[in-house]
Write an enzyme that holds these catalytic residues in place. Structure first.
Site, PDB file in Angstrom:
ATOM      1  CD  GLN A 248     111.768  54.094 -93.723  1.00  0.00           C
ATOM      2  OE1 GLN A 248     112.716  53.758 -93.022  1.00  0.00           O
ATOM      3  NE2 GLN A 248     111.506  53.519 -94.883  1.00  0.00           N
TER       4      GLN A 248
ATOM      5  CB  CYS B 213     113.708  53.004 -99.493  1.00  0.00           C
ATOM      6  SG  CYS B 213     112.963  53.916 -98.126  1.00  0.00           S
ATOM      7  CG  LEU B 214     111.984  48.358 -95.530  1.00  0.00           C
ATOM      8  CD1 LEU B 214     111.892  47.984 -94.055  1.00  0.00           C
ATOM      9  CD2 LEU B 214     111.777  47.125 -96.408  1.00  0.00           C
TER      10      LEU B 214
ATOM     11  CD  GLU C 165     117.263  53.404 -92.588  1.00  0.00           C
ATOM     12  OE1 GLU C 165     116.246  54.078 -92.346  1.00  0.00           O
ATOM     13  OE2 GLU C 165     117.261  52.478 -93.421  1.00  0.00           O
TER      14      GLU C 165
END
Ligand code: ZN
Length: 197
Positions: free
Chosen positions: A49, A92-93, A135
């Site tokens: 990410q 989710c970022l 994750e």
């Protein structure tokens, strides 16, 4: 400098390679990732990410930067057992503002290394189990929007189109390289020779 990459940045679909060495560079990445995660008020962040194609992720289920003792790093994680399933809301970022119900195993057994190189074999459920699965999926290029039922998929579509549009605009403005160049860079980083020294 690392940054959290938004969907549909190609790093999010990239299959990461195992970590072969726990060194100062990796510890530096981890520290920088915790800072980014806290700034974005998240509880977890996977290495790809932030554009690092390596199999590790970080968690602090309290999202509280004061609670350093809650910080966890999982290196080369593997889920070895899944038990039952349960649906709950996830975000989710890489998808700021998007929340949707996702079905996950209720309880998992996992294996991973921590930042000291100790092997961990544990069980996880509730938020811990859910975050661990979310994750670990990231590291294989899987995203939380991938397993939605038809109804949920339909309801997230407009938001995904918005993400797509703003990423392509940022790309056109030169904020990100082309998809092909991003993948080339990730492939180059993914060579074991690039990190062994
Ligand atoms: Zn995520």
């Amino acid at each position: 400098m690392l940054r959290i990459l938004p969907y549909p940045h190609p790093a999010l679909r990239y299959e990461s390679r195992p970590v072969i060495q726990i060194d100062d560079e990796l510890r530096g990445f981890v520290r920088e990732m915790f800072d980014l995660m806290y700034a974005a008020r998240g509880v977890g962040l996977a290495a790809n990410q932030v554009g690092l194609p390596y199999r590790f992720f970080i968690l602090n289920l309290t999202a509280d930067p004061e609670k350093k003792e809650e910080e966890q790093v999982f290196i080369n994680p593997e889920i070895v057992k899944r038990h039952a399933s349960v649906e709950n809301e996830e975000g989710c970022l890489s998808f700021p503002g998007l929340y949707t119900n996702v079905r996950r195993a209720k309880k998992i057994k996992f294996q991973a290394f921590d930042l000291q190189g100790n092997i961990l074999q544990k069980e996880a459920d509730d938020l811990f189990g859910r975050a661990f699965q979310h994750e670990t999926d990231h590291l294989s290029g899987r995203l939380f929007i991938d397993t939605l039922g038809p109804l949920a998929q339909h309801s997230v579509k407009p938001k995904l189109r918005e993400f797509e549009k703003s990423f392509r605009a940022a790309q056109a403005a030169g904020e990100y390289p082309s998809d092909e160049d991003i993948v080339r860079q990730l492939d180059a980083m993914n060579q074991p020779a690039a990190v062994s020294r």
